[in-house]
Write an enzyme that holds these catalytic residues in place. Structure first.
Site, short mmCIF file in Angstrom:
data_model
loop_
_atom_site.label_atom_id
_atom_site.label_comp_id
_atom_site.label_asym_id
_atom_site.label_seq_id
_atom_site.Cartn_x
_atom_site.Cartn_y
_atom_site.Cartn_z
CD GLU A 83 1.66 -5.56 5.44
OE1 GLU A 83 2.58 -6.40 5.58
OE2 GLU A 83 0.79 -5.65 4.56
CD GLU B 73 -2.47 -7.79 2.94
OE1 GLU B 73 -2.56 -6.61 2.53
OE2 GLU B 73 -2.73 -8.13 4.10
N GLY C 47 0.56 -5.02 0.98
CA GLY C 47 -0.67 -5.05 0.18
C GLY C 47 -0.45 -5.64 -1.20
CB ALA D 45 -0.88 -0.02 1.24
N1 DAK Z 1 4.61 3.23 -0.66
C1 DAK Z 1 5.01 4.40 -1.21
N2 DAK Z 1 6.16 4.56 -1.86
C2 DAK Z 1 6.96 3.49 -1.97
C3 DAK Z 1 6.62 2.23 -1.42
C4 DAK Z 1 5.37 2.12 -0.74
N3 DAK Z 1 4.92 0.97 -0.24
N4 DAK Z 1 7.63 1.37 -1.67
C5 DAK Z 1 8.55 2.06 -2.37
N5 DAK Z 1 8.15 3.33 -2.55
C6 DAK Z 1 8.86 4.38 -3.24
C7 DAK Z 1 10.04 4.89 -2.42
O1 DAK Z 1 9.61 5.81 -1.44
C8 DAK Z 1 10.89 5.52 -3.49
O2 DAK Z 1 10.32 6.77 -3.83
P1 DAK Z 1 11.26 8.11 -3.92
O3 DAK Z 1 11.96 8.19 -2.63
O4 DAK Z 1 12.17 7.81 -5.07
O5 DAK Z 1 10.28 9.20 -4.19
C9 DAK Z 1 10.67 4.60 -4.69
O6 DAK Z 1 9.46 3.91 -4.42
C10 DAK Z 1 11.77 3.57 -4.84
O7 DAK Z 1 11.91 2.89 -3.62
P2 DAK Z 1 13.33 2.74 -2.86
O8 DAK Z 1 14.23 3.89 -3.19
O9 DAK Z 1 13.03 2.47 -1.42
O10 DAK Z 1 13.89 1.43 -3.56
P3 DAK Z 1 14.91 0.37 -2.96
O11 DAK Z 1 15.30 -0.50 -4.11
O12 DAK Z 1 15.97 1.04 -2.16
O13 DAK Z 1 14.03 -0.48 -1.93
C11 DAK Z 1 12.05 -1.71 -1.24
C12 DAK Z 1 12.97 -1.28 -2.42
C13 DAK Z 1 10.83 -2.40 -1.82
C14 DAK Z 1 12.80 -2.71 -0.36
C15 DAK Z 1 11.66 -0.45 -0.42
O14 DAK Z 1 11.12 0.52 -1.32
C16 DAK Z 1 10.64 -0.73 0.63
O15 DAK Z 1 10.94 -1.27 1.70
N6 DAK Z 1 9.39 -0.29 0.37
C17 DAK Z 1 8.32 -0.38 1.33
C18 DAK Z 1 7.82 -1.80 1.43
C19 DAK Z 1 6.74 -1.92 2.47
O16 DAK Z 1 6.94 -1.62 3.66
N7 DAK Z 1 5.56 -2.35 2.05
C20 DAK Z 1 4.44 -2.52 2.88
C21 DAK Z 1 3.67 -1.24 2.92
S1 DAK Z 1 2.35 -1.30 4.07
C22 DAK Z 1 -4.98 -2.45 4.45
C23 DAK Z 1 -4.65 -3.35 3.50
C24 DAK Z 1 -3.37 -3.47 3.15
C25 DAK Z 1 -2.41 -2.69 3.76
C26 DAK Z 1 -2.75 -1.80 4.70
C27 DAK Z 1 -4.04 -1.68 5.05
N8 DAK Z 1 -6.32 -2.33 4.84
C28 DAK Z 1 -7.25 -3.27 4.27
C29 DAK Z 1 -6.71 -1.39 5.77
C30 DAK Z 1 -1.06 -2.84 3.35
C31 DAK Z 1 -0.09 -2.18 3.93
C32 DAK Z 1 1.18 -2.15 3.27
O17 DAK Z 1 1.35 -2.68 2.22
#
Ligand code: DAK
Length: 259
Positions: free
Chosen positions: A133, A113, A110, A65
Site C-alpha cells: 500500500e 489482510e 487487502g 483492494a
Molecule cells: N486492483 C485492480 N486491478 C488489479 C490489481 C488491484 N489490486 N492487481 C492487479 N490488477 C489487474 C491489473 O491491472 C491487470 O489488469 P489489466 O491491465 O489486464 O486490465 C491484471 O490485474 C493483471 O495484473 P498485471 O498485468 O499487473 O500482472 P503482473 O503479473 O504483471 O503483476 C502484480 C502482478 C500482483 C505484481 C501486479 O498486478 C500488482 O502490483 N498489483 C497491485 C498490487 C497492489 O498494489 N495491491 C495493493 C492494493 S491497495 C482499506 C482496507 C484495505 C485496503 C485499503 C483500504 N480500508 C479498510 C479502508 C487495501 C488496499 C490495497 O490492497
C-alpha cells in the site's frame, strides 16, 4: 456477468473462491458484499463445519483492494470502505467454524489482510505476500498493521508495512505467517484434507477455541485466562465432550454432532 464468489460444498466443507481472475481477484465492493453474506450464511448453517477461502485462476489469491475502484474516491468514501472491510473481517472472525486461507499466488494488500483474518493460512510454494500500500501512498487500512504486528511482532511488521516489499511463501512460512506450504499443484488437495480433518472435530470445541484465541489476542493475561477457564467448562456441558472421551476410551473414532 459471472459470479464474483464461487461457492462449492464438499461434504461438510464449504469452499469460497473469489472469482475475478482477470483482475487478480482484487477486492471490489461486490466481492466484499458477497464475502460478508457468505460468512453470515455459513455461521447459521450447522451442516458446514469448515471453510476454505481461495482465489480463482493460476496467479493470485487476492492482489489487494481494487485499485481502479479506489483511485478517485475521497476520504468519506474511504471511511465507508474501511467499515465495509471491517465487516468482512468481523464476519470471518465471528464465524464459529475454522476458516482456512488457501493462498494460491499473490496475497497483497487487502488480500494479505483478508488472509490474516482467517484462522489458518496454507500457501502454494510460489505464492508471494506483502503489503505494498505504501507504494500507492496509502497504508494497510484493513487491519494489516495491527494483525501483522500481533502475528510476527513489531520489527517484521514495520519492515513489511514501511517498505511494501513482497516476501516469498518460504519466508512467510519461516515467519509463521503461513503454517504450511504445498507444491502449487497440490495446494487444493492439501487444504481440502486439512479442512476435512477440522470438519470432523467437535464444532463446540472449535467455536470455543476460536473465541478464546480472539480474546487472548486482545485482552490482558488474567482476562484471557478467565475466558479460557469458562470456555473449558462450557465444553463439558456438551454431548461432544462425552462422545470424544468415550471414543478415546473405547478405541473408536469419535462422531461429533455439535450438540
Ligand atoms: N486492483 C485492480 N486491478 C488489479 C490489481 C488491484 N489490486 N492487481 C492487479 N490488477 C489487474 C491489473 O491491472 C491487470 O489488469 P489489466 O491491465 O489486464 O486490465 C491484471 O490485474 C493483471 O495484473 P498485471 O498485468 O499487473 O500482472 P503482473 O503479473 O504483471 O503483476 C502484480 C502482478 C500482483 C505484481 C501486479 O498486478 C500488482 O502490483 N498489483 C497491485 C498490487 C497492489 O498494489 N495491491 C495493493 C492494493 S491497495 C482499506 C482496507 C484495505 C485496503 C485499503 C483500504 N480500508 C479498510 C479502508 C487495501 C488496499 C490495497 O490492497
Amino acid at each position: 456477468m459471472s459470479e464474483v464468489l464461487i461457492v462449492e460444498r464438499i461434504g461438510a466443507v464449504e469452499r469460497l473462491t473469489i472469482n475475478r481472475p482477470d483482475a487478480l481477484n482484487a477486492l471490489n465492493t461486490a466481492v466484499r458484499a458477497a464475502l460478508k453474506s457468505a460468512f453470515e450464511r455459513i455461521t447459521a448453517d450447522e451442516s458446514i463445519r469448515a471453510v476454505i477461502l481461495t482465489g480463482a485462476g493460476e496467479k493470485a489469491f487476492v492482489a489487494g483492494a481494487d485499485i481502479k475502484e479506489m483511485a478517485n474516491i475521497g476520504p468519506r468514501e474511504a471511511e465507508a470502505r474501511s467499515r465495509a472491510t471491517k465487516t468482512v473481517h468481523d464476519a470471518i472472525a465471528r464465524c464459529p467454524k475454522p476458516v482456512i486461507a488457501a493462498i494460491n499466488g499473490f496475497a497483497l494488500g487487502g488480500g494479505f489482510e483478508l488472509a490474516l483474518a482467517c484462522d489458518i493460512r496454507i500457501a502454494a510454494d510460489n505464492a508471494r505476500l506483502g503489503l505494498p500500500e505504501v507504494k500507492l501512498a496509502i497504508l494497510p487500512g484493513g487491519g494489516g498493521t495491527a494483525r501483522l504486528s500481533n502475528l510476527v511482532g513489531p520489527a517484521i511488521a514495520r519492515a513489511l508495512c514501511l517498505s511494501g516489499d513482497l516476501i516469498s511463501a518460504e519466508r512467510a512460512f519461516q515467519l509463521g505467517i503461513v503454517t504450511e506450504l504445498a507444491p502449487k499443484e497440490l495446494l487444493d488437495e492439501v487444504v481440502l484434507k486439512k479442512a476435512e480433518t477440522l470438519a470432523a472435530l467437535s464444532p463446540v470445541a472449535l467455536a470455543q477455541i476460536k473465541s478464546v484465541l480472539d480474546i487472548a489476542a486482545n485482552a490482558d493475561l488474567d482476562s484471557a485466562l478467565a475466558a479460557e477457564a469458562k470456555a473449558f467448562a462450557l465444553c463439558f456441558a456438551a454431548e461432544d465432550q462425552k462422545e470424544g472421551m468415550a471414543a478415546f476410551i473405547e478405541k473408536r473414532p469419535a462422531r461429533f454432532t455439535g450438540r
